[in-house]
Design a protein around this motif. Structure first.
Motif, PDB file in Angstrom:
ATOM      1  N   GLY A   1     131.105  80.213  20.674  1.00 34.00           N
ATOM      2  CA  GLY A   1     131.700  81.467  21.204  1.00 34.00           C
ATOM      3  C   GLY A   1     130.682  82.390  21.710  1.00 34.00           C
ATOM      4  O   GLY A   1     131.228  83.704  22.175  1.00 34.00           O
ATOM      5  N   VAL A   2     129.504  82.361  21.831  1.00 34.07           N
ATOM      6  CA  VAL A   2     128.597  83.243  22.679  1.00 34.07           C
ATOM      7  C   VAL A   2     128.078  82.744  23.902  1.00 34.07           C
ATOM      8  O   VAL A   2     127.670  81.693  24.172  1.00 34.07           O
ATOM      9  N   LEU A   3     128.041  83.112  24.841  1.00 32.35           N
ATOM     10  CA  LEU A   3     127.544  82.889  26.393  1.00 32.35           C
ATOM     11  C   LEU A   3     125.984  82.978  26.181  1.00 32.35           C
ATOM     12  O   LEU A   3     125.368  83.896  25.702  1.00 32.35           O
TER      13      LEU A   3
ATOM     14  N   SER B   1     128.438  89.767  30.576  1.00 38.53           N
ATOM     15  CA  SER B   1     129.460  89.231  30.713  1.00 38.53           C
ATOM     16  C   SER B   1     130.607  90.169  31.313  1.00 38.53           C
ATOM     17  O   SER B   1     130.705  91.418  30.757  1.00 38.53           O
TER      18      SER B   1
ATOM     19  N   GLU C   1     133.605  88.927  31.197  1.00 31.66           N
ATOM     20  CA  GLU C   1     134.854  88.391  30.587  1.00 31.66           C
ATOM     21  C   GLU C   1     135.182  88.964  29.130  1.00 31.66           C
ATOM     22  O   GLU C   1     136.066  88.483  28.555  1.00 31.66           O
TER      23      GLU C   1
ATOM     24  N   LYS D   1     133.454  88.557  26.581  1.00 36.69           N
ATOM     25  CA  LYS D   1     132.713  87.669  25.436  1.00 36.69           C
ATOM     26  C   LYS D   1     131.515  87.820  24.936  1.00 36.69           C
ATOM     27  O   LYS D   1     130.781  88.711  25.575  1.00 36.69           O
ATOM     28  N   GLN D   2     131.274  87.394  23.789  1.00 34.22           N
ATOM     29  CA  GLN D   2     129.771  87.815  23.288  1.00 34.22           C
ATOM     30  C   GLN D   2     128.738  87.216  24.194  1.00 34.22           C
ATOM     31  O   GLN D   2     128.855  86.135  24.661  1.00 34.22           O
ATOM     32  N   THR D   3     127.623  87.891  24.156  1.00 36.16           N
ATOM     33  CA  THR D   3     126.567  87.297  25.016  1.00 36.16           C
ATOM     34  C   THR D   3     125.173  87.377  24.099  1.00 36.16           C
ATOM     35  O   THR D   3     125.396  87.945  22.919  1.00 36.16           O
TER      36      THR D   3
ATOM     37  N   TRP E   1     129.342  77.896  26.189  1.00 37.59           N
ATOM     38  CA  TRP E   1     129.998  78.860  25.493  1.00 37.59           C
ATOM     39  C   TRP E   1     130.690  78.178  24.156  1.00 37.59           C
ATOM     40  O   TRP E   1     130.400  78.642  22.968  1.00 37.59           O
ATOM     41  N   ASP E   2     131.240  76.838  24.270  1.00 40.51           N
ATOM     42  CA  ASP E   2     131.801  76.398  23.149  1.00 40.51           C
ATOM     43  C   ASP E   2     130.783  75.454  22.437  1.00 40.51           C
ATOM     44  O   ASP E   2     131.386  74.475  21.804  1.00 40.51           O
TER      45      ASP E   2
END
Length: 188
Positions: free
Chosen positions: A11-13, A18, A20, A22-24, A42-43
């Protein structure tokens, strides 16, 4: 020059920005001007190398140099010898024939931190773990390869990049490479 190893959680880019929500990488690594060598979706989870050394980054990302990357892959069902052999010799994904890979069916589940959120658990469908070493890095290649042989990926962890590994890193942590590790990395 700076060289960093990071154990990326699910779940981290693999980027520092980001749009979006999302966590980076920025949520974990407070170091300016370093960039990931390649990417990890990411996944997916696992080892990410970051550096500000543009020459090394190019060499490690360029397919002509073919540096090995090893993944532990949890797949749906138990792959048979035919599927393992197809993965090893190369499969066609998106009109592309993958290069040969090293593939091994693991005899036991690797010791890993639990994924958050956990993978779906279906009691009637067994799962297995593969160790897969590639020397190329097409977009979502491992997932597409296992799907092409009929065993969809449920969880994907990059455990090593060349001689660098997750050993000694906990999920979400990072460290600088030692001078010896940098020397070996530059020699390859």
């Amino acid at each position: 020059m700076r060289y960093i190893l990071f154990y990326k959680p699910y779940g981290v880019l693999s980027q520092f920005t980001s749009d979006e929500g999302k966590q980076t990488l920025k949520d974990y690594i407070p170091v300016a001007d370093v960039y990931p060598v390649g990417r990890l979706d990411w996944d997916s989870e696992g080892l990410v190398l970051l550096t500000d050394d543009g020459r090394l980054q190019h060499r490690l990302s360029d397919p002509q140099y073919g540096h090995p990357r090893t993944y532990w892959v949890q797949v749906e069902r138990i792959p048979d010898d035919v599927a393992v052999e197809r993965l090893a010799t190369g499969v066609e994904i998106q009109n592309y024939q993958t290069k040969p890979a090293r593939v091994k069916l693991l005899s036991a589940e690797p010791q890993l931190p639990p994924r958050d959120p956990p993978i779906r658990d279906r009691q009637s469908i067994p799962t297995a773990w593969l160790e897969l070493t590639l020397t190329e890095g097409k977009n979502r290649q491992v997932r597409r390869m296992t799907a092409a042989v009929g065993f969809p990926t449920l969880r994907l962890i990059r455990v090593s990049i060349g001689l660098l590994s997750l050993e000694g890193l906990s999920l979400g942590s990072w460290r600088d490479l030692t001078s010896d590790e940098v020397k070996v990395l530059k020699r390859k």
